[in-house]
Enzyme design. Structure first.
Site, PDB file in Angstrom:
ATOM      1  N   ASP A  25     -19.070 -22.245  40.786  1.00  0.00           N
ATOM      2  CA  ASP A  25     -20.191 -21.675  40.032  1.00  0.00           C
ATOM      3  C   ASP A  25     -20.489 -22.613  38.869  1.00  0.00           C
ATOM      4  OD1 ASP A  25     -22.039 -19.744  38.944  1.00  0.00           O
ATOM      5  OD2 ASP A  25     -20.493 -19.089  37.560  1.00  0.00           O
ATOM      6  N   SER A  26     -21.609 -22.382  38.213  1.00  0.00           N
ATOM      7  CA  SER A  26     -21.936 -23.156  37.018  1.00  0.00           C
ATOM      8  C   SER A  26     -20.966 -22.860  35.877  1.00  0.00           C
ATOM      9  CB  SER A  26     -23.351 -22.823  36.562  1.00  0.00           C
ATOM     10  OG  SER A  26     -23.461 -21.429  36.333  1.00  0.00           O
ATOM     11  N   TYR A  57     -26.851 -23.641  34.725  1.00  0.00           N
ATOM     12  CA  TYR A  57     -27.579 -24.341  35.784  1.00  0.00           C
ATOM     13  C   TYR A  57     -29.026 -23.848  35.857  1.00  0.00           C
ATOM     14  CZ  TYR A  57     -23.524 -26.541  38.208  1.00  0.00           C
ATOM     15  OH  TYR A  57     -22.449 -27.320  38.563  1.00  0.00           O
ATOM     16  N   GLY A  58     -29.254 -22.637  35.320  1.00  0.00           N
ATOM     17  CA  GLY A  58     -30.572 -22.013  35.439  1.00  0.00           C
ATOM     18  C   GLY A  58     -31.727 -22.852  34.923  1.00  0.00           C
ATOM     19  N   CYS A  88     -22.938 -19.040  43.129  1.00  0.00           N
ATOM     20  CA  CYS A  88     -23.944 -19.159  42.076  1.00  0.00           C
ATOM     21  C   CYS A  88     -25.294 -19.158  42.771  1.00  0.00           C
ATOM     22  CB  CYS A  88     -23.730 -20.467  41.317  1.00  0.00           C
ATOM     23  SG  CYS A  88     -25.020 -20.868  40.118  1.00  0.00           S
ATOM     24  N   ASN A  89     -26.171 -18.283  42.343  1.00  0.00           N
ATOM     25  CA  ASN A  89     -27.492 -18.222  42.975  1.00  0.00           C
ATOM     26  C   ASN A  89     -28.289 -19.497  42.749  1.00  0.00           C
ATOM     27  OD1 ASN A  89     -28.474 -15.314  44.027  1.00  0.00           O
ATOM     28  ND2 ASN A  89     -26.820 -15.132  42.546  1.00  0.00           N
ATOM     29  N   THR A  90     -28.200 -20.024  41.543  1.00  0.00           N
ATOM     30  CA  THR A  90     -28.993 -21.205  41.214  1.00  0.00           C
ATOM     31  C   THR A  90     -28.542 -22.403  42.050  1.00  0.00           C
ATOM     32  OG1 THR A  90     -29.041 -20.288  38.974  1.00  0.00           O
ATOM     33  CG2 THR A  90     -29.921 -22.492  39.266  1.00  0.00           C
ATOM     34  N   GLU A 169     -23.107 -12.644  29.042  1.00  0.00           N
ATOM     35  CA  GLU A 169     -21.948 -13.454  28.668  1.00  0.00           C
ATOM     36  C   GLU A 169     -21.552 -13.225  27.214  1.00  0.00           C
ATOM     37  OE1 GLU A 169     -21.603 -17.948  29.449  1.00  0.00           O
ATOM     38  OE2 GLU A 169     -22.187 -17.016  31.342  1.00  0.00           O
ATOM     39  N   CYS A 201     -28.365 -13.124  40.565  1.00  0.00           N
ATOM     40  CA  CYS A 201     -27.580 -13.914  39.620  1.00  0.00           C
ATOM     41  C   CYS A 201     -26.193 -13.282  39.553  1.00  0.00           C
ATOM     42  CB  CYS A 201     -28.245 -13.906  38.246  1.00  0.00           C
ATOM     43  SG  CYS A 201     -27.306 -14.770  36.979  1.00  0.00           S
ATOM     44  N   THR A 202     -25.194 -14.150  39.481  1.00  0.00           N
ATOM     45  CA  THR A 202     -23.805 -13.669  39.535  1.00  0.00           C
ATOM     46  C   THR A 202     -23.440 -12.736  38.379  1.00  0.00           C
ATOM     47  OG1 THR A 202     -23.222 -15.685  38.364  1.00  0.00           O
ATOM     48  CG2 THR A 202     -22.912 -15.664  40.752  1.00  0.00           C
ATOM     49  N   HIS A 203     -24.177 -12.828  37.252  1.00  0.00           N
ATOM     50  CA  HIS A 203     -23.845 -11.990  36.094  1.00  0.00           C
ATOM     51  C   HIS A 203     -24.348 -10.557  36.241  1.00  0.00           C
ATOM     52  CE1 HIS A 203     -23.476 -16.017  34.492  1.00  0.00           C
ATOM     53  NE2 HIS A 203     -23.090 -15.589  33.308  1.00  0.00           N
TER      54      HIS A 203
HETATM   55  N1  DGL Z   1     -24.311 -18.335  37.838  1.00  0.00           N
HETATM   56  C1  DGL Z   1     -25.726 -18.580  37.729  1.00  0.00           C
HETATM   57  C2  DGL Z   1     -26.490 -17.874  38.840  1.00  0.00           C
HETATM   58  O1  DGL Z   1     -25.954 -17.138  39.600  1.00  0.00           O
HETATM   59  C3  DGL Z   1     -26.293 -18.136  36.423  1.00  0.00           C
HETATM   60  C4  DGL Z   1     -25.848 -18.905  35.213  1.00  0.00           C
HETATM   61  C5  DGL Z   1     -26.470 -20.277  35.030  1.00  0.00           C
HETATM   62  O2  DGL Z   1     -27.688 -20.393  34.772  1.00  0.00           O
HETATM   63  O3  DGL Z   1     -25.717 -21.241  35.106  1.00  0.00           O
HETATM   64  O4  DGL Z   1     -27.663 -18.068  38.973  1.00  0.00           O
END
Ligand code: DGL
Length: 282
Positions: A25-26, A57-58, A88-90, A169, A201-203
């Site tokens: 993940d990021s 990463y977004g 990570c979705n991004t 976060e 998004c993972t959050h």
């Molecule tokens: N983990 C990223 C996602 O799932 C979100 C956080 C980021 O922008 O790095 O998109």
């Protein structure tokens, strides 16, 4: 690329069940996915990598995320992983195809987008679906493309909700601040007649209740975590690579270490985690 040898040395036919699962993940939000995997598959050893040196990463370009993802993939292959999960979705939006090409079928690869897209497409009670995620995820249009390929009749409406990941976060969820921010995003007029929302998004599992309550429990919320953990299980089952007795502890690596990151892991993963610093960019 000089590291091509890792992909070649790794071949499904030579893999053993007791090799670890690699998850990246990021940063630390992907721990929600790792948590679901470890809950469903407690006998699997996890090697997690959070690219805290480059998060978020977004806001990054697809090219940068592809570059980071390939280097992290090499790291996970060096750790002898039998499957790689982009948690990570991004990164799943920007780099899944790049990593897939690199692995060339030698190592199974799972992303956090496809299992959700398939679940949504299979649910015929959904005629219009909302999608919220980072700028990178939403700008890629990948959810819409994949959904339309399976269900051309499905209406989609996507909104970049840039504040949410950093808000969560920082510990703002299930309180008045988070509710105000969430309400302001969800007031987007196009969301008024959706039957479901993809939490891309993972959050976002942490704000699932608040999103559900904004819509008065009227819509279905699609979170990737359990769907993705099931996909990992199925993939390993099909390859006869499910482990039956874990021998080693999980490892959680980050490219930049701070105590604050370690503290924040508590939000996303049940059980205590010690982050190990692995400066792969130096
Ligand atoms: N983990 C990223 C996602 O799932 C979100 C956080 C980021 O922008 O790095 O998109």
């Amino acid at each position: 690329r000089k590291n091509d040898r890792f992909a070649i040395r790794h071949s499904i036919s030579y893999m053993a069940r007791n090799q670890p699962i690699g998850i990246f993940d990021s940063g630390i939000g992907g721990l929600t996915v790792a948590n679901a995997v470890s809950g469903l598959l407690p006998e699997e050893e996890i090697i997690y990598f959070g690219d805290t040196a480059h998060l978020p990463y977004g806001d990054k370009s697809a090219e940068s995320i592809q570059h980071y993802s390939l280097r992290i993939t090499d790291f996970l292959l060096e750790k002898n992983c039998k499957l790689i999960l982009i948690a990570c979705n991004t990164a799943s939006a920007a780099a899944f195809e790049t990593v897939e090409k690199y692995l060339n079928g030698n190592v199974p690869l799972v992303n956090v987008i496809d299992p959700v897209v398939e679940a949504v497409a299979a649910d015929l009670s959904i005629r219009k679906i909302g999608i919220i995620g980072t700028k990178g995820t939403i700008k890629s249009g990948v959810y819409e493309q994949k959904l339309k390929a399976l269900r051309p009749d499905l209406e989609t409406v996507a909104l970049a909700t840039a504040l949410l990941a950093s808000m969560i976060e920082a510990g703002f969820y299930n309180n008045s601040v988070s509710q105000a921010v969430i309400n302001s995003y969800l007031a987007y007029p196009d969301f008024s007649d959706i039957q479901g929302m993809i939490m891309a998004c993972t959050h976002y599992p942490l704000i699932e209740k608040e999103v559900a309550s904004y819509f008065n429990q009227r819509i279905k919320i699609f979170n990737s975590n359990n769907l993705v953990a099931n996909r990992v299980k199925k993939t390993l089952e099909q390859l006869d690579l499910l482990n039956d007795a874990r021998q080693n502890p999980h490892h959680f690596y980050v490219s930049d270490f701070t105590e604050s990151f370690e503290q924040t892991t508590k939000i996303f993963f049940q059980g205590e985690i010690h982050l190990e610093h692995s400066p792969i960019w130096e």
